[in-house]
Write a protein that holds these residues in place. Sequence first.
Motif, PDB file in Angstrom:
ATOM      1  N   VAL A 213       0.745  -0.893  -0.108  1.00 48.24           N
ATOM      2  CA  VAL A 213       0.151   0.125  -0.131  1.00 48.24           C
ATOM      3  C   VAL A 213       1.091   1.255   0.254  1.00 48.24           C
ATOM      4  O   VAL A 213       0.609   2.565  -0.158  1.00 48.24           O
ATOM      5  N   ASP A 214       1.975   1.039   0.528  1.00 51.64           N
ATOM      6  CA  ASP A 214       3.038   2.758   0.255  1.00 51.64           C
ATOM      7  C   ASP A 214       4.013   3.031  -0.934  1.00 51.64           C
ATOM      8  O   ASP A 214       4.245   3.378  -1.102  1.00 51.64           O
ATOM      9  N   ILE A 215       3.541   1.577  -1.890  1.00 52.36           N
ATOM     10  CA  ILE A 215       4.583   2.306  -3.177  1.00 52.36           C
ATOM     11  C   ILE A 215       3.124   3.110  -4.386  1.00 52.36           C
ATOM     12  O   ILE A 215       2.610   2.388  -3.983  1.00 52.36           O
ATOM     13  N   ASP A 216       3.645   3.686  -4.351  1.00 52.99           N
ATOM     14  CA  ASP A 216       2.793   4.615  -4.907  1.00 52.99           C
ATOM     15  C   ASP A 216       2.689   4.406  -6.477  1.00 52.99           C
ATOM     16  O   ASP A 216       1.265   4.128  -6.387  1.00 52.99           O
ATOM     17  N   ASP A 217       2.764   3.550  -7.220  1.00 53.45           N
ATOM     18  CA  ASP A 217       2.143   2.857  -8.421  1.00 53.45           C
ATOM     19  C   ASP A 217       0.733   2.018  -8.082  1.00 53.45           C
ATOM     20  O   ASP A 217       0.579   2.196  -8.578  1.00 53.45           O
ATOM     21  N   TYR A 218       1.061   0.859  -7.364  1.00 56.27           N
ATOM     22  CA  TYR A 218       0.390   0.326  -6.931  1.00 56.27           C
ATOM     23  C   TYR A 218      -1.092   0.950  -6.296  1.00 56.27           C
ATOM     24  O   TYR A 218      -2.045   0.697  -6.417  1.00 56.27           O
ATOM     25  N   ARG A 219      -0.318   2.112  -5.066  1.00 49.95           N
ATOM     26  CA  ARG A 219      -1.478   2.758  -4.622  1.00 49.95           C
ATOM     27  C   ARG A 219      -2.665   3.479  -6.097  1.00 49.95           C
ATOM     28  O   ARG A 219      -4.458   3.285  -5.594  1.00 49.95           O
ATOM     29  N   GLU A 220      -1.697   3.884  -6.300  1.00 49.12           N
ATOM     30  CA  GLU A 220      -2.251   4.264  -7.368  1.00 49.12           C
ATOM     31  C   GLU A 220      -3.326   3.463  -8.666  1.00 49.12           C
ATOM     32  O   GLU A 220      -4.128   3.867  -9.139  1.00 49.12           O
ATOM     33  N   LYS A 221      -2.649   2.419  -8.601  1.00 46.64           N
ATOM     34  CA  LYS A 221      -3.245   1.569  -9.851  1.00 46.64           C
ATOM     35  C   LYS A 221      -4.496   1.409  -9.060  1.00 46.64           C
ATOM     36  O   LYS A 221      -5.658   1.342  -9.678  1.00 46.64           O
ATOM     37  N   PHE A 222      -4.865   1.441  -7.925  1.00 47.64           N
ATOM     38  CA  PHE A 222      -6.372   1.032  -7.185  1.00 47.64           C
ATOM     39  C   PHE A 222      -6.656   1.948  -7.109  1.00 47.64           C
ATOM     40  O   PHE A 222      -8.433   1.993  -6.998  1.00 47.64           O
ATOM     41  N   GLU A 223      -6.434   3.130  -7.056  1.00 50.54           N
ATOM     42  CA  GLU A 223      -7.170   4.682  -6.276  1.00 50.54           C
ATOM     43  C   GLU A 223      -8.172   4.721  -8.390  1.00 50.54           C
ATOM     44  O   GLU A 223      -9.018   5.020  -7.698  1.00 50.54           O
ATOM     45  N   ALA A 225      -8.388   1.815 -10.216  1.00 52.62           N
ATOM     46  CA  ALA A 225      -9.569   1.070 -10.507  1.00 52.62           C
ATOM     47  C   ALA A 225     -10.779   1.135  -9.695  1.00 52.62           C
ATOM     48  O   ALA A 225     -11.867   0.996  -9.866  1.00 52.62           O
ATOM     49  N   TRP A 226     -10.802   1.660  -8.360  1.00 61.07           N
ATOM     50  CA  TRP A 226     -11.704   1.721  -7.150  1.00 61.07           C
ATOM     51  C   TRP A 226     -12.166   3.704  -7.411  1.00 61.07           C
ATOM     52  O   TRP A 226     -13.552   3.135  -6.597  1.00 61.07           O
ATOM     53  N   HIS A 227     -12.352   4.087  -8.621  1.00 59.93           N
ATOM     54  CA  HIS A 227     -13.022   5.797  -7.638  1.00 59.93           C
ATOM     55  C   HIS A 227     -12.965   5.951  -6.641  1.00 59.93           C
ATOM     56  O   HIS A 227     -13.536   6.643  -5.771  1.00 59.93           O
ATOM     57  N   ALA A 228     -11.454   6.200  -5.806  1.00 59.95           N
ATOM     58  CA  ALA A 228     -11.025   6.720  -4.411  1.00 59.95           C
ATOM     59  C   ALA A 228      -9.683   7.178  -4.144  1.00 59.95           C
ATOM     60  O   ALA A 228      -8.696   5.913  -4.933  1.00 59.95           O
ATOM     61  N   SER A 229      -9.872   7.824  -2.919  1.00 63.97           N
ATOM     62  CA  SER A 229      -8.341   8.721  -3.385  1.00 63.97           C
ATOM     63  C   SER A 229      -8.254   7.003  -1.547  1.00 63.97           C
ATOM     64  O   SER A 229      -9.215   6.779  -0.371  1.00 63.97           O
ATOM     65  N   LEU A 230      -7.275   6.527  -1.568  1.00 62.77           N
ATOM     66  CA  LEU A 230      -6.847   5.205  -0.269  1.00 62.77           C
ATOM     67  C   LEU A 230      -5.461   5.627   0.188  1.00 62.77           C
ATOM     68  O   LEU A 230      -4.427   6.764  -0.131  1.00 62.77           O
ATOM     69  N   PRO A 231      -5.409   5.587   1.449  1.00 61.22           N
ATOM     70  CA  PRO A 231      -4.721   6.069   2.300  1.00 61.22           C
ATOM     71  C   PRO A 231      -3.445   4.539   2.352  1.00 61.22           C
ATOM     72  O   PRO A 231      -3.205   3.755   1.566  1.00 61.22           O
ATOM     73  N   GLY A 232      -1.990   5.454   2.050  1.00 62.52           N
ATOM     74  CA  GLY A 232      -1.032   4.979   1.964  1.00 62.52           C
ATOM     75  C   GLY A 232      -0.582   4.291   2.577  1.00 62.52           C
ATOM     76  O   GLY A 232       0.788   3.778   2.701  1.00 62.52           O
TER      77      GLY A 232
END
Lengths: 538, 133
Positions: A213-223, A225-232
């Motif tokens: 979750v703390d790697i930006d690339d992965y988090r952005e990918k899920f953000e 896909a899920w249309h939401a901002s996610l905690p890092g």
Amino acid sequence: MAGLATTFGSGAMTNSINEIENAQVILLIGSNTSEAHPQVARRIFTAMDRGARLIVIDPRRTLMAKRADIHLPIRPGTDIPLLNAMMRVILDENLADDLFIEMRTENFYGLRDMLFRFDLEETVRLTGVDLARIRAAAQLYGRAQKAVICYCLGITQHVCGTGNVQAIANLAMLTGHVEKEDTGVDPLRGQNNVQGACDMGALPNVFPSYQQVDIDDYREKFERAWHASLPGQPGLTLMQMTHGGKNGPLKAMFIMGENPVLSDPVSDRVEETLDNLEFLLVADIFLTETARRAHVVLPAASFAEKTGTFTNSERRVQMVRRVIPPLGQSRTDSDIIMDLAGRLGYAMDYESPAEIMEEISMLAPIYGGMQHDRLENSWGLQWPCWDRSHPGTPFLHKYYFTRGRGRFTPVVHEPPAELPDDDYPFLLNTGRIYHQYHTGTMSRHSALLSREAGEALLQLHPEDGRRLGVRSGDLLRMRSRRGEVQVKAELTETVRPGEVYTTFHFSEMPVNRLTISAQDHFSQCPEYKICAVHLEKV
Amino acid sequence: MHDVLTTCVYCGCGCGLYLHEHRGRVTGSSPSRNHPVSRNNLCVKGWHLHEFIHHPSRLTEPLMRKNGRLTPVSWDEAMNCAARELGRIAAASDGKAVGLLSSAKCTNEENYLLQKLARAVLHTNNIDHCARL
Ligand code: SF4
């Protein structure tokens, strides 16, 4: 399974269960296989019928230990010095696989230097196992062409759990016993879908497929896909959540199908934590000890009332199919979660579990080719399965480790957090038995399973029994620094003098009132396997 | 009466087995002959897998604590309360004061949805399960 992930890059069974039949040597560590994983035990016995040799490292004389060619009855919590001693013998006798070490691994010199400084006589003192037996085991394992190591919670539930696993991985790499069919390192997972829950990212630090979750690339990918901002920031672990006490970090919890009051160590502390929440929501099929403390309890459907997939120990993703509709007003957990999300203003509208799986396969690379239509028409698929044409992967690390080269991580002995002393002279070990499962939420509601094993028994060596004046069936009061329970004694030579063993399936004897909350520093797995207790006849 | 192929829930071996259904009840189980793990064999837990399904103490209606007692309520009332409380506490703490425990006994799809609920809806990574136990 943090230990295996740092060494190999992946924390799952490297083989399939059926490959165990073809191994020549099987090394079992901290696994009461015949009780906890009957099908694996069956493969081990088949292998032995075909001439395989069995080495068992276990403090208790379990059924597996009785059938073993070599049983190393170690003092609990001394797995690392024992494994290091085996590696030292392998080096001394030139049984290491130099080509494999050269081509496939790194940091061998780090390990070698540590082993050469290592004192074999000291190991004998620490582990209580004589050198001749350690040597015989090392030779047997080192010389085998095809060798499998199976381990279970007896290895991970210690303060040094991650270190234990790394030591096992070191031993396997030193002898080149990893990359081949019928050869490898196999953690046997305790519950039926632990592997799947991990794969799906029900963990504080990773998304599905172990994407941090703390790697930006992965988090952005899920953000996206899920249309939401996610905690890092990685979140709190189970123990941090359930052991906060009065001033814990949480005000609200949603517990789905778990019973931490019974399964987690220091249950008094768990109860205190849950009782101090502003809001506790529990979804389960029975009114468990945890559900009784909730503000809202939702009736969930059992596995016979829903469709979906489980992932077994050998990474096989397979179908669970609905046989009958949910009982009464109960609903499947997916329906509950989708409804809840909707009421919180986030639309989760999946037509079917198959559609959820399709989303998973797009976001989790190791599940890339797993769609229900493919799983329907096969016996499931083993991950990694990258795309729809991929056949699945029976054994891992074929030509390269998931992390590239396997890394030797030298580890040294770390004593257990609490050992017996004059006030608490017995060492208590906990585990599972054949007829029951986990906290008994399901298995205790089965008439036959309860008839065969309806209450908790404390295994005690007959010598200790004589000293305390107890016979099988007598009631004992068992006390630790944290709490006290009453339990019936069962005199047996399965345990050694000074050591006692019991199970955690029964709420009438909540043994986790006694266990300690000391945890492994990396994986935060609690040390269920060792704590000190005092016994007296009631 | 019909048989449905499914997967055992009692351990990580993951045997394939048939559940027998008769007039809306699950009445028994038997191993799959060709399944790679079960190969026509189950352990005692698998043979008695069906027994807990219709146990009389199964929960069949939502409960809510009223005056200290868990009392039957409608789904709507239970879910509204759950959404209101979880939403309020998550919003006030930016997700830090809510925690979720998923289950190694639930399906992959359910585990996926729960971690999605935690992260995308409640804005927290406080999600874990009993892997370590
Ligand atoms: S039948 Fe027994 S061995 Fe097979 S999955 Fe179920 S509990 Fe495990």
